[in-house]
Design an enzyme around this catalytic site. Sequence first.
Site, PDB file in Angstrom:
ATOM      1  N   ARG A  74     -11.022   7.592   3.646  1.00 20.29           N
ATOM      2  CA  ARG A  74     -10.774   6.549   2.655  1.00 20.29           C
ATOM      3  C   ARG A  74     -12.057   5.991   2.031  1.00 20.29           C
ATOM      4  O   ARG A  74     -12.054   4.940   1.425  1.00 20.29           O
ATOM      5  CB  ARG A  74      -9.992   5.395   3.302  1.00 20.29           C
ATOM      6  CG  ARG A  74      -8.669   5.795   3.938  1.00 20.29           C
ATOM      7  CD  ARG A  74      -7.698   4.629   3.925  1.00 20.29           C
ATOM      8  NE  ARG A  74      -6.599   4.735   4.868  1.00 20.29           N
ATOM      9  CZ  ARG A  74      -5.598   5.608   4.797  1.00 20.29           C
ATOM     10  NH1 ARG A  74      -5.576   6.507   3.828  1.00 20.29           N
ATOM     11  NH2 ARG A  74      -4.626   5.591   5.701  1.00 20.29           N
TER      12      ARG A  74
ATOM     13  N   LYS B 223     -11.855  -7.742   6.147  1.00 19.94           N
ATOM     14  CA  LYS B 223     -11.224  -6.879   7.141  1.00 19.94           C
ATOM     15  C   LYS B 223     -12.092  -5.673   7.420  1.00 19.94           C
ATOM     16  O   LYS B 223     -12.525  -5.041   6.463  1.00 19.94           O
ATOM     17  CB  LYS B 223      -9.870  -6.435   6.585  1.00 19.94           C
ATOM     18  CG  LYS B 223      -9.143  -5.417   7.412  1.00 19.94           C
ATOM     19  CD  LYS B 223      -7.949  -4.915   6.676  1.00 19.94           C
ATOM     20  CE  LYS B 223      -7.345  -3.806   7.518  1.00 19.94           C
ATOM     21  NZ  LYS B 223      -6.298  -3.124   6.837  1.00 19.94           N
TER      22      LYS B 223
ATOM     23  N   GLU C 197     -16.490  -7.835  -4.591  1.00 24.93           N
ATOM     24  CA  GLU C 197     -15.059  -7.515  -4.494  1.00 24.93           C
ATOM     25  C   GLU C 197     -14.227  -8.802  -4.423  1.00 24.93           C
ATOM     26  O   GLU C 197     -13.187  -8.930  -5.059  1.00 24.93           O
ATOM     27  CB  GLU C 197     -14.777  -6.666  -3.239  1.00 24.93           C
ATOM     28  CG  GLU C 197     -15.160  -5.203  -3.351  1.00 24.93           C
ATOM     29  CD  GLU C 197     -14.116  -4.388  -4.136  1.00 24.93           C
ATOM     30  OE1 GLU C 197     -13.135  -4.951  -4.638  1.00 24.93           O
ATOM     31  OE2 GLU C 197     -14.308  -3.166  -4.253  1.00 24.93           O
TER      32      GLU C 197
ATOM     33  N   LYS D  33     -12.276  -4.921   2.157  1.00 29.24           N
ATOM     34  CA  LYS D  33     -11.720  -4.070   3.204  1.00 29.24           C
ATOM     35  C   LYS D  33     -12.657  -2.884   3.395  1.00 29.24           C
ATOM     36  O   LYS D  33     -12.877  -2.100   2.480  1.00 29.24           O
ATOM     37  CB  LYS D  33     -10.331  -3.595   2.798  1.00 29.24           C
ATOM     38  CG  LYS D  33      -9.691  -2.645   3.785  1.00 29.24           C
ATOM     39  CD  LYS D  33      -8.258  -2.350   3.419  1.00 29.24           C
ATOM     40  CE  LYS D  33      -7.635  -1.361   4.377  1.00 29.24           C
ATOM     41  NZ  LYS D  33      -6.225  -1.097   4.028  1.00 29.24           N
TER      42      LYS D  33
ATOM     43  N   CYS E 241      -0.086   4.173   1.705  1.00 28.73           N
ATOM     44  CA  CYS E 241      -0.472   5.170   2.717  1.00 28.73           C
ATOM     45  C   CYS E 241       0.602   5.460   3.758  1.00 28.73           C
ATOM     46  O   CYS E 241       0.703   6.573   4.250  1.00 28.73           O
ATOM     47  CB  CYS E 241      -1.790   4.783   3.390  1.00 28.73           C
ATOM     48  SG  CYS E 241      -1.753   3.243   4.302  1.00 28.73           S
TER      49      CYS E 241
ATOM     50  N   CYS F   8       0.863  -1.175   0.000  1.00 30.48           N
ATOM     51  CA  CYS F   8       0.000   0.000   0.000  1.00 30.48           C
ATOM     52  C   CYS F   8       0.899   1.223   0.000  1.00 30.48           C
ATOM     53  O   CYS F   8       2.084   1.119   0.318  1.00 30.48           O
ATOM     54  CB  CYS F   8      -0.899   0.001   1.242  1.00 30.48           C
ATOM     55  SG  CYS F   8      -2.283   1.148   1.090  1.00 30.48           S
TER      56      CYS F   8
HETATM   57  C1  PBG Z   1      -3.074   0.101   4.833  1.00 30.07           C
HETATM   58  C2  PBG Z   1      -3.628  -0.696   5.949  1.00 30.07           C
HETATM   59  C3  PBG Z   1      -4.418  -0.293   7.048  1.00 30.07           C
HETATM   60  C4  PBG Z   1      -4.567  -1.424   7.871  1.00 30.07           C
HETATM   61  C5  PBG Z   1      -3.895  -2.465   7.239  1.00 30.07           C
HETATM   62  N1  PBG Z   1      -3.341  -2.002   6.059  1.00 30.07           N
HETATM   63  C6  PBG Z   1      -4.929   1.031   7.449  1.00 30.07           C
HETATM   64  C7  PBG Z   1      -5.915   1.760   6.671  1.00 30.07           C
HETATM   65  O1  PBG Z   1      -6.473   1.278   5.686  1.00 30.07           O
HETATM   66  O2  PBG Z   1      -6.107   2.922   7.041  1.00 30.07           O
HETATM   67  C8  PBG Z   1      -5.280  -1.472   9.186  1.00 30.07           C
HETATM   68  C9  PBG Z   1      -4.949  -2.621  10.073  1.00 30.07           C
HETATM   69  C10 PBG Z   1      -5.348  -2.490  11.492  1.00 30.07           C
HETATM   70  O3  PBG Z   1      -6.135  -1.604  11.899  1.00 30.07           O
HETATM   71  O4  PBG Z   1      -4.880  -3.312  12.288  1.00 30.07           O
HETATM   72  N2  PBG Z   1      -3.962   0.578   3.910  1.00 30.07           N
END
Ligand code: PBG
Length: 327
Positions: free
Chosen positions: A218, A249, A234, A196, A123, A121
């Site tokens: 997001r 997730k 998805e 997600k 971010c 990712c």
């Molecule tokens: C990256 C990502 C995130 C998490 C896993 N990969 C954060 C988000 O999407 O803001 C969150 C995992 C967690 O809360 O334990 N995009």
Amino acid sequence: MTPPSALRLRRLRGTEAVRSIMSETTVDPSDLIAPIFVRYGRGLVEPVASLPGVSRYSVDEVGAYSARLSDAGVRAVLLFGIPETKDETGTQAYAEDGIVPSAIREIKRAVPSMIVMADVCLCEYTSHGHCGVVRGGQVDNDETLPLLGKAAVAYAKAGADVVAPSAMMDFQVRALREALDESRLQRTLVMGYSAKFASSFYGPFREAACSAPSFGDRRGYQMPPGNAREALREIEADVGEGADLVMVKPALPYLDVISRARERFDVPIAAYNVSGEYAMVKAAGSKGWIDEKAAAMEVLTSIKRAGADLIITYFAEEAASWLGGSR
Ligand code: PBG
């Protein structure tokens, strides 16, 4: 009047031994995947305030930590990197000598049998904290894809067994699969963060990974919490793009999605018991409001019961130890 004896279901719960052979769902240390946060520096094990028991490790500390996880019976880890510098396009996410490739090499050196998964990712690496390239205030899907592909190739070359795109860009699984295959990395698995959701339960993670978006949120790419059918689409899309395994997730607020995905798809399913879910159990446990160990095991059991094969959880090391380590 005595009811027919066939209805005496308590017979199934009469003793600990009977209960144990009748159990429908078990959690094994090999079901658990431990997230690891890696950072620059030396000799650093830096606790994350909102995730008691979880720390950020410098690369030189990550081998010893992986060895401890392995001793507890944990077979797989999922890496998140915290870079030294951030920029508009998240360059450090796909730098071949970046934080995640360095950590992968260190873990493989220390514990060759550990399955190393790497989150893919942008971010944590972008100055604006969004999961892709921003153009005119929007995250540009197609401009982001090649960068995710480059990151996956960098991680796979460093030795990652599994790369896991979590940006929620359309076609991200296909982009990774194609980039890997072009680099002759056919053996690397792709785990899609397929369903997600845009969740408030990621709060503590964003503190740990320094990845909160600097503007907006997001919801333009992550899923709305009310949409289960869309989540199944998805997952279907990711399976079609070649995902070896898929993920739901967070886990607890979406057990129905896990269960429906289990019925519909014959691919392995992972569930991410995210940071906020862990923090709630830890917080209530530390106040004495719940029995932390029992609550944690109940959480993990429920995620397996819903149909997950694998659980990514900050409880991994502790739970594996409670379960008696490797078998
Ligand atoms: C990256 C990502 C995130 C998490 C896993 N990969 C954060 C988000 O999407 O803001 C969150 C995992 C967690 O809360 O334990 N995009």
